[in-house]
Scaffold this motif. Structure first.
Motif, PDB file in Angstrom:
ATOM      1  N   ARG A  89      -0.352   7.406   4.455  1.00  7.09           N
ATOM      2  CA  ARG A  89       0.360   6.749   3.214  1.00  7.09           C
ATOM      3  C   ARG A  89      -0.129   5.293   2.979  1.00  7.09           C
ATOM      4  O   ARG A  89       0.070   4.863   1.825  1.00  7.09           O
ATOM      5  CB  ARG A  89       1.912   6.961   2.933  1.00  7.09           C
ATOM      6  CG  ARG A  89       2.182   8.446   3.107  1.00  7.09           C
ATOM      7  CD  ARG A  89       1.988   9.024   1.680  1.00  7.09           C
ATOM      8  NE  ARG A  89       2.351  10.398   1.605  1.00  7.09           N
ATOM      9  CZ  ARG A  89       2.354  11.172   0.602  1.00  7.09           C
ATOM     10  NH1 ARG A  89       1.580  10.642  -0.448  1.00  7.09           N
ATOM     11  NH2 ARG A  89       2.538  12.434   0.472  1.00  7.09           N
ATOM     12  N   ALA A  90      -0.122   4.607   4.317  1.00  4.68           N
ATOM     13  CA  ALA A  90      -0.527   3.145   3.995  1.00  4.68           C
ATOM     14  C   ALA A  90      -2.029   2.906   3.449  1.00  4.68           C
ATOM     15  O   ALA A  90      -2.343   1.644   3.394  1.00  4.68           O
ATOM     16  CB  ALA A  90      -0.264   2.569   5.665  1.00  4.68           C
ATOM     17  N   LEU A  91      -2.970   3.884   3.497  1.00 10.77           N
ATOM     18  CA  LEU A  91      -4.144   3.601   2.773  1.00 10.77           C
ATOM     19  C   LEU A  91      -4.056   3.317   1.456  1.00 10.77           C
ATOM     20  O   LEU A  91      -3.506   4.011   0.615  1.00 10.77           O
ATOM     21  CB  LEU A  91      -5.051   5.028   2.791  1.00 10.77           C
ATOM     22  CG  LEU A  91      -5.679   5.008   4.305  1.00 10.77           C
ATOM     23  CD1 LEU A  91      -6.421   6.600   4.424  1.00 10.77           C
ATOM     24  CD2 LEU A  91      -6.865   4.178   4.744  1.00 10.77           C
ATOM     25  N   THR A  92      -4.909   2.323   1.091  1.00  7.79           N
ATOM     26  CA  THR A  92      -4.857   1.769  -0.341  1.00  7.79           C
ATOM     27  C   THR A  92      -6.164   2.084  -0.994  1.00  7.79           C
ATOM     28  O   THR A  92      -7.237   2.360  -0.252  1.00  7.79           O
ATOM     29  CB  THR A  92      -4.488   0.147  -0.325  1.00  7.79           C
ATOM     30  OG1 THR A  92      -5.464  -0.293   0.182  1.00  7.79           O
ATOM     31  CG2 THR A  92      -3.134  -0.078   0.318  1.00  7.79           C
ATOM     32  N   LEU A  93      -6.233   2.125  -2.308  1.00 11.11           N
ATOM     33  CA  LEU A  93      -7.618   2.195  -2.952  1.00 11.11           C
ATOM     34  C   LEU A  93      -8.339   0.979  -2.598  1.00 11.11           C
ATOM     35  O   LEU A  93      -9.886   1.393  -2.596  1.00 11.11           O
ATOM     36  CB  LEU A  93      -7.320   2.165  -4.560  1.00 11.11           C
ATOM     37  CG  LEU A  93      -8.617   2.242  -5.309  1.00 11.11           C
ATOM     38  CD1 LEU A  93      -9.033   3.471  -5.384  1.00 11.11           C
ATOM     39  CD2 LEU A  93      -8.049   2.016  -6.917  1.00 11.11           C
ATOM     40  N   ARG A  94      -8.009   0.008  -2.282  1.00 10.44           N
ATOM     41  CA  ARG A  94      -8.938  -1.268  -1.858  1.00 10.44           C
ATOM     42  C   ARG A  94      -9.643  -0.864  -0.327  1.00 10.44           C
ATOM     43  O   ARG A  94     -10.768  -1.053  -0.345  1.00 10.44           O
ATOM     44  CB  ARG A  94      -8.144  -2.392  -1.511  1.00 10.44           C
ATOM     45  CG  ARG A  94      -9.103  -3.524  -1.408  1.00 10.44           C
ATOM     46  CD  ARG A  94     -10.034  -3.618  -2.674  1.00 10.44           C
ATOM     47  NE  ARG A  94     -10.770  -5.304  -2.637  1.00 10.44           N
ATOM     48  CZ  ARG A  94     -11.884  -5.398  -3.354  1.00 10.44           C
ATOM     49  NH1 ARG A  94     -12.210  -4.449  -4.202  1.00 10.44           N
ATOM     50  NH2 ARG A  94     -12.620  -6.448  -3.326  1.00 10.44           N
ATOM     51  N   HIS A  95      -9.013  -0.101   0.421  1.00 13.61           N
ATOM     52  CA  HIS A  95      -9.626   0.359   1.922  1.00 13.61           C
ATOM     53  C   HIS A  95     -10.601   1.212   1.317  1.00 13.61           C
ATOM     54  O   HIS A  95     -11.871   1.166   2.000  1.00 13.61           O
ATOM     55  CB  HIS A  95      -8.309   0.960   2.659  1.00 13.61           C
ATOM     56  CG  HIS A  95      -7.456   0.243   3.246  1.00 13.61           C
ATOM     57  ND1 HIS A  95      -6.115   0.426   2.951  1.00 13.61           N
ATOM     58  CD2 HIS A  95      -7.872  -0.755   4.168  1.00 13.61           C
ATOM     59  CE1 HIS A  95      -5.317  -0.562   3.993  1.00 13.61           C
ATOM     60  NE2 HIS A  95      -6.229  -0.988   4.569  1.00 13.61           N
ATOM     61  N   THR A 147     -13.427  10.069   0.119  1.00 13.80           N
ATOM     62  CA  THR A 147     -13.203   8.931  -0.589  1.00 13.80           C
ATOM     63  C   THR A 147     -13.693   8.476  -2.006  1.00 13.80           C
ATOM     64  O   THR A 147     -13.364   8.043  -2.842  1.00 13.80           O
ATOM     65  CB  THR A 147     -13.562   7.808   0.470  1.00 13.80           C
ATOM     66  OG1 THR A 147     -12.843   7.893   1.567  1.00 13.80           O
ATOM     67  CG2 THR A 147     -13.613   6.367   0.125  1.00 13.80           C
TER      68      THR A 147
END
Length: 309
Positions: free
Chosen positions: A7-13, A76
């Motif tokens: 859940r800590a993954l962001t679109l920027r990642h 991704t």
């Protein structure tokens, strides 16, 4: 509290990972993303820490995906492309007052698809802004899976896994011969009548899967076919009497050359399936869904054969 670390993954990642793989180089990827190279490296390390495994194998000369990285990349790319498309949708609605739809089409069916889109726009003017992509069927299927297209009109032998597939019509294989060839005078040729003639056919798409087995089973063998990429090359080989051309009927509709003749090929009739492909989830707007339904209705049975679902 959600204990899932992903859940800590962001679109920027995800954007950082996608661009890095495409560029294959941290410096170029950082420049394209408008961030520093250490910031990009840190984003990838954060992703790997959250996933609990490496995504990339780093050497002094290149970057290579790990098996996990390859799996993550496909998902991704879909997320990144979907978000980009959603932002484009918002911009189109705000600026133009219309939905945005990306249509992929094999070149041989582009005339029929374009005519269907024109008919839709005449009934619902200004509701959809269409972006076009023409490519071989294999590329269209891949781009659909990555979220880069909304629908595609493609030619297939077997339905691709994971995509909704509506059959539109069947497209039979035809023979293209020089005007002074004996077969130019017949109404229909059989596979057996090809004898030991050399054939020229397209190197990609459904042609290798259809033509090779058909000649082996119903013809008399013959030399290995000449594989070409473009219709112009195939026509040149036939004009020069170096081969007989084998191509789907859609490609022959615009052929007007006094040196060439198009002969139906039967016994048996071999056909490719022209289909409308889309991802199983609903399209993003009512206007895009209406255009997809219109394409299916307008293109169904164009070859004189009933469409199958």
């Amino acid at each position: 509290m959600d204990s899932n670390p992903l859940r800590a993954l962001t679109l920027r990642h995800l954007q950082c990972f996608s661009v890095l793989v495409r560029e294959g180089h941290f410096g170029r990827a950082a420049q394209r993303l408008s961030i520093t190279q250490p910031a990009l490296s840190n984003a990838i390390k954060q992703m790997e820490r959250l996933l609990g495994a490496p995504l990339l194998e780093r050497t002094t000369h290149r970057l290579a995906l790990t098996p996990l990285g390859a799996e993550v990349l496909e998902r991704t790319d879909f997320v990144v492309n979907t978000v980009d498309q959603a932002l484009r949708d918002i911009r189109n609605v705000v600026v133009r007052g219309s939905a945005h739809m990306r249509i992929g089409v094999i070149p041989s069916a582009s005339r029929q698809v374009a005519a269907a889109v024109v008919a839709f726009e005449a009934k619902q003017p200004g509701t959809v802004n269409v972006e076009w992509a023409d490519a071989p069927s294999t590329e269209l299927v891949q781009r659909l899976r990555l979220g880069q297209l909304d629908v595609a009109v493609a030619a297939i032998t077997d339905a691709p896994d994971g995509l909704d597939c509506t059959e539109l019509f069947r497209d039979p294989l035809m023979l293209v011969v020089h005007c002074d060839h004996p077969l130019a005078a017949v109404r229909s040729a059989s596979w057996k009548a090809l004898g030991s003639e050399r054939l020229a056919l397209f190197e990609s798409g459904s042609m290798p899967a259809l033509a090779g087995p058909a000649r082996a089973q119903f013809g008399e063998g013959g030399p290995q076919p000449l594989r070409v990429r473009y219709a112009e090359t195939l026509h040149a080989l036939v004009r020069s009497r170096l081969a007989l051309g084998l191509m789907p009927r859609l490609y022959t509709a615009a052929l007007h050359d006094p040196q060439l003749r198009v002969v139906p090929l039967g016994q048996p009739r071999i056909e490719r399936r022209v289909v409308l492909l889309r991802r199983p989830e609903p399209l993003r707007s009512a206007a895009a869904r209406a255009l997809a339904e219109h394409l299916a209705a307008q293109l169904a049975g164009r070859s004189g054969r009933p469409a199958r679902k």
